[in-house]
Design a protein around this motif. Sequence first.
Motif, short mmCIF file in Angstrom:
data_model
loop_
_atom_site.label_atom_id
_atom_site.label_comp_id
_atom_site.label_asym_id
_atom_site.label_seq_id
_atom_site.Cartn_x
_atom_site.Cartn_y
_atom_site.Cartn_z
N PHE A 184 0.81 -1.22 0.00
CA PHE A 184 0.00 0.00 0.00
C PHE A 184 0.84 1.27 0.00
O PHE A 184 0.29 2.38 0.02
CB PHE A 184 -0.94 0.02 1.21
N HIS A 187 -0.11 4.61 -1.82
CA HIS A 187 -1.50 4.61 -2.29
C HIS A 187 -2.27 5.75 -1.64
O HIS A 187 -2.23 5.94 -0.43
CB HIS A 187 -2.14 3.26 -1.94
N LYS A 188 -2.98 6.55 -2.48
CA LYS A 188 -3.77 7.70 -2.02
C LYS A 188 -2.92 8.72 -1.26
O LYS A 188 -3.42 9.50 -0.44
CB LYS A 188 -4.92 7.24 -1.11
N GLY A 189 -1.61 8.70 -1.51
CA GLY A 189 -0.74 9.68 -0.87
C GLY A 189 -0.27 9.31 0.53
O GLY A 189 0.41 10.12 1.18
N PHE A 190 -0.64 8.13 0.99
CA PHE A 190 -0.22 7.70 2.33
C PHE A 190 0.94 6.70 2.23
O PHE A 190 1.00 5.89 1.30
CB PHE A 190 -1.37 7.04 3.09
N TRP A 195 -0.94 3.25 6.24
CA TRP A 195 -1.99 2.29 5.90
C TRP A 195 -2.04 1.15 6.91
O TRP A 195 -3.12 0.68 7.27
CB TRP A 195 -1.76 1.73 4.50
#
Length: 444
Positions: A184, A187-190, A195
């Motif tokens: 992850f 993913h989505k900037g994290f 995560w």
Amino acid sequence: MSLEQAVPGGTRVPVAAPSADETKRTYAKVFWRIVPFLMLCYVVAYLDRVNVGFAKLQMSQDLAFSETVFGLGAGIFFLGYFLFELPSNMLMHKIGARIWIARIMITWGLLSAAFVFVKTPTQFYVLRFLLGLAEAGFYPGVILYLTYWFPSHRRAKIVAVFMSAIPVSGIFGNPLSGWIMQSFAGHKGFAGWQWMFLIEAVPAVLVGIATILYLDNNIRSAKWLTEREKRLLEDEIAAQPQHAGDGKKHSLRAVFADKRMWWMSLIYFSFVTGQYGLTFWMPTFIKSTGVTGAFNIGLLSAIPFLVAIVVMNILGHSADKHRERRWHLIVPALAAAVGFSIAASFAGNTVVSIIALSLAAAGVLTCAPLFWSLPTAFMSGAAAAAGIAIINSIGNLAGFASPYMIGYLKDLTHSTATGMYVLAAMLVIGALAVFLTPAKLVNR
């Protein structure tokens, strides 16, 4: 043991004493109703408590945390734990396990998810401290809760099964944490570690809600038991040696004045030093042997926990069968000391290190469940609620000292070897303290 049965008119008449088969069936029924669920709770608890050890593999670099900063943050959890553990356990004794354990789990789940937003050492310290406050009382609360259902001569095996949640958490949680962090990442900037904290916090909240619906406070409130089964269980609890009366007042002041309680705290502190030294730093120990990739580290770190889950249940069963506690603690403590020493001496060899860490894990994780058969052999009721909480909170100060000490020594020496030698020494001290404990006090 004498049982009674209600008849029309409200009177009670004696009925036949339960057979060995009936007693066995009743305890099996209790076991399968409550112990697997409590294990699930503890798997979730332990994962949220120690997954910071995996987060470190990415988090320290992303946030520029030193080994000392990480060690202090990992350990400061136990300062909050220490401060609120006694009042938490006393509240559970009054309010009931169902509501209080649910409150603990939901609170720590929400706080664990908040680690996603950590940016500075101060934020890291504050959240770890609050997480300790939230979780305080869960583990000693469960130990106390089990004393409501199982007499002392059945308890070592039950606690060993319950505490199998620690290696189970390592077996499944370490590869899971490594996989989440690796898969992850970005993913989505994290980051991967963000995560991991978010995803692994969700089960705590869900299981906390399930606790309200599933758990019973005590034998008498269990609708899934017949009246005869309730009386059987209650009579066995009442027949324990500590309920016969020793002439002492079991006030809170008396508990603090009891030298045995402080001796138990010393023993537990020694064992917990080894336990959290292992569980917080296992990924780092394995990485230092040359292993790369979070998922690979997770898979290899599951091996010591697989060994531990077998050994701790074999010795828990043996301790109850022979009604012997001291040597069942001394031997695994010394074995763990040997394991840490070998791992420190062969830090550059992955195979030898994994074997040595497996010996250390089997020994140190076996000590924790078997230890609790010592103080619960001479404590009961409100004294047990206070005594277990005090012993656990003092012992768990090692959870603060151990990670911080290893982090400081690693920054100082650029090696994990010195820290592992210290862990080995603490386990030898614990084994010696158990040896000096009178057998007649604890072998019941």
